[in-house]
Enzyme design. Structure first.
Site, PDB file in Angstrom:
ATOM      1  N   GLY A  49       0.322 -15.331 -35.228  1.00  0.00           N
ATOM      2  CA  GLY A  49       1.151 -14.199 -34.809  1.00  0.00           C
ATOM      3  C   GLY A  49       1.706 -13.329 -35.912  1.00  0.00           C
ATOM      4  O   GLY A  49       1.932 -12.137 -35.709  1.00  0.00           O
ATOM      5  N   GLU A 103       7.721 -15.197 -39.700  1.00  0.00           N
ATOM      6  CA  GLU A 103       7.333 -15.505 -38.318  1.00  0.00           C
ATOM      7  C   GLU A 103       7.246 -14.234 -37.485  1.00  0.00           C
ATOM      8  O   GLU A 103       7.903 -13.239 -37.788  1.00  0.00           O
ATOM      9  CB  GLU A 103       8.363 -16.448 -37.681  1.00  0.00           C
ATOM     10  CG  GLU A 103       7.857 -17.847 -37.412  1.00  0.00           C
ATOM     11  CD  GLU A 103       6.804 -17.979 -36.316  1.00  0.00           C
ATOM     12  OE1 GLU A 103       6.019 -17.032 -36.076  1.00  0.00           O
ATOM     13  OE2 GLU A 103       6.765 -19.043 -35.705  1.00  0.00           O
ATOM     14  N   ASP A 104       6.456 -14.312 -36.419  1.00  0.00           N
ATOM     15  CA  ASP A 104       6.356 -13.153 -35.530  1.00  0.00           C
ATOM     16  C   ASP A 104       7.597 -13.001 -34.657  1.00  0.00           C
ATOM     17  O   ASP A 104       8.120 -11.906 -34.503  1.00  0.00           O
ATOM     18  CB  ASP A 104       5.079 -13.232 -34.664  1.00  0.00           C
ATOM     19  CG  ASP A 104       4.928 -14.558 -33.897  1.00  0.00           C
ATOM     20  OD1 ASP A 104       5.765 -15.475 -34.050  1.00  0.00           O
ATOM     21  OD2 ASP A 104       3.942 -14.663 -33.138  1.00  0.00           O
ATOM     22  N   ASP A 107      12.185 -17.068 -30.269  1.00  0.00           N
ATOM     23  CA  ASP A 107      12.527 -16.995 -28.850  1.00  0.00           C
ATOM     24  C   ASP A 107      13.580 -18.078 -28.591  1.00  0.00           C
ATOM     25  O   ASP A 107      14.753 -17.858 -28.854  1.00  0.00           O
ATOM     26  CB  ASP A 107      11.211 -17.188 -28.075  1.00  0.00           C
ATOM     27  CG  ASP A 107      11.333 -16.995 -26.576  1.00  0.00           C
ATOM     28  OD1 ASP A 107      12.212 -16.248 -26.141  1.00  0.00           O
ATOM     29  OD2 ASP A 107      10.535 -17.595 -25.834  1.00  0.00           O
ATOM     30  N   ILE A 157       6.487  -9.909 -24.554  1.00  0.00           N
ATOM     31  CA  ILE A 157       5.880  -8.749 -25.206  1.00  0.00           C
ATOM     32  C   ILE A 157       4.545  -9.123 -25.881  1.00  0.00           C
ATOM     33  O   ILE A 157       4.281 -10.301 -26.146  1.00  0.00           O
ATOM     34  CB  ILE A 157       6.849  -8.112 -26.226  1.00  0.00           C
ATOM     35  CG1 ILE A 157       7.366  -9.155 -27.228  1.00  0.00           C
ATOM     36  CG2 ILE A 157       8.050  -7.474 -25.567  1.00  0.00           C
ATOM     37  CD1 ILE A 157       6.738  -9.070 -28.520  1.00  0.00           C
TER      38      ILE A 157
HETATM   39  P1  IMP Z   1      10.203 -20.469 -29.655  1.00  0.00           P
HETATM   40  O1  IMP Z   1       9.806 -21.816 -30.196  1.00  0.00           O
HETATM   41  O2  IMP Z   1      10.677 -20.554 -28.217  1.00  0.00           O
HETATM   42  O3  IMP Z   1      11.186 -19.723 -30.515  1.00  0.00           O
HETATM   43  O4  IMP Z   1       8.903 -19.602 -29.505  1.00  0.00           O
HETATM   44  C1  IMP Z   1       8.190 -19.242 -30.552  1.00  0.00           C
HETATM   45  C2  IMP Z   1       6.753 -18.946 -30.204  1.00  0.00           C
HETATM   46  O5  IMP Z   1       6.525 -18.586 -28.819  1.00  0.00           O
HETATM   47  C3  IMP Z   1       6.364 -17.734 -31.004  1.00  0.00           C
HETATM   48  O6  IMP Z   1       5.928 -18.090 -32.288  1.00  0.00           O
HETATM   49  C4  IMP Z   1       5.293 -17.102 -30.153  1.00  0.00           C
HETATM   50  O7  IMP Z   1       4.044 -17.663 -30.473  1.00  0.00           O
HETATM   51  C5  IMP Z   1       5.662 -17.461 -28.737  1.00  0.00           C
HETATM   52  N1  IMP Z   1       6.373 -16.360 -28.052  1.00  0.00           N
HETATM   53  C6  IMP Z   1       7.679 -16.312 -27.713  1.00  0.00           C
HETATM   54  N2  IMP Z   1       7.982 -15.170 -27.072  1.00  0.00           N
HETATM   55  C7  IMP Z   1       6.826 -14.456 -27.022  1.00  0.00           C
HETATM   56  C8  IMP Z   1       6.493 -13.157 -26.453  1.00  0.00           C
HETATM   57  O8  IMP Z   1       7.312 -12.411 -25.894  1.00  0.00           O
HETATM   58  N3  IMP Z   1       5.186 -12.772 -26.600  1.00  0.00           N
HETATM   59  C9  IMP Z   1       4.245 -13.536 -27.221  1.00  0.00           C
HETATM   60  N4  IMP Z   1       4.516 -14.749 -27.740  1.00  0.00           N
HETATM   61  C10 IMP Z   1       5.798 -15.216 -27.631  1.00  0.00           C
HETATM   62 MG    MG Z   2       4.231 -17.864 -33.562  1.00  0.00          MG
END
Ligand code: IMP
Ligand code: MG
Length: 178
Positions: A49, A103-104, A107, A157
């Site tokens: 990402g 990081e991209d 969330d 997104i």
């Molecule tokens: P977290 O562990 O919940 O913070 O999520 C992180 C990962 O979920 C990111 O590195 C993304 O790969 C994926 N992700 C979270 N939200 C989105 C989104 O809106 N679009 C695409 N990928 C997402």
């Molecule tokens: Mg990611």
């Protein structure tokens, strides 16, 4: 640029244009150039990402630094249900280094917290976090983010490196699900 696009079974609408994204990236690059001057940081961009964000960010970073790319393999720990992230592809030593994770998106924050725990085991001097996108309302972890290019609501997104089911990473603008 199209306002509405279809990726697989979902429709997405234009949300953040490239110019706004890149203004955010320039702003955090300037902060990094000021904060990390003389620290010889090593940037760790998380594939897939973060590829586009990392490319744009590094064009604006002007201090001596290195960049390398890692990939995370998640698996469930054998004795707990904790989400573990194995860091793959890190061939450089980060011991004693100033590490900047690129990081991209953050969330829930689960991925970043797990990644930081793995990196801490390698004894870096410090770990900074730079993320293109942050969804503050979705955060479920205690996590400090050093550099955030853009804060967004919790909608799903795509674009600028982020995918829906593997597609849409190449989009130069960011779209949100309709
Ligand atoms: P977290 O562990 O919940 O913070 O999520 C992180 C990962 O979920 C990111 O590195 C993304 O790969 C994926 N992700 C979270 N939200 C989105 C989104 O809106 N679009 C695409 N990928 C997402
Ligand atoms: Mg990611």
């Amino acid at each position: 640029m199209k306002e509405i696009i279809t990726i697989r079974d979902r429709q997405f609408e234009l949300f953040i244009e490239q110019e706004i994204i890149e203004q955010g990236i320039k702003r955090i690059a300037a902060q990094i150039n000021a904060d990390l001057k003389g620290k010889n940081p090593i940037f760790l961009a998380v594939l897939n990402g973060a590829f586009m964000f990392a490319g744009e960010l590094m064009k604006e970073v002007s201090i001596p630094s290195e960049i390398t790319f890692v990939r995370l393999a998640s698996y469930d720990g054998t004795t707990t249900t904790n989400h573990v992230q194995e860091v793959m592809g890190l061939n450089e030593s980060i011991e004693g280094r100033c590490v900047v994770v690129v990081e991209d998106i953050v969330d829930s924050g689960n991925t970043m917290v797990a990644l930081k725990e793995e990196l801490e085991k390698l004894n870096p001097q410090e770990i900074k976090v730079a993320t293109l996108l942050f969804k503050p309302a979705a955060l479920r972890q205690k996590l400090h983010l050093d550099y955030v290019a853009l804060e967004i609501p919790s909608d799903f997104i795509v674009g600028y490196g982020l995918d829906y089911d593997g597609y849409g990473r190449n989009l130069k603008d960011i779209y949100k699900v309709k």
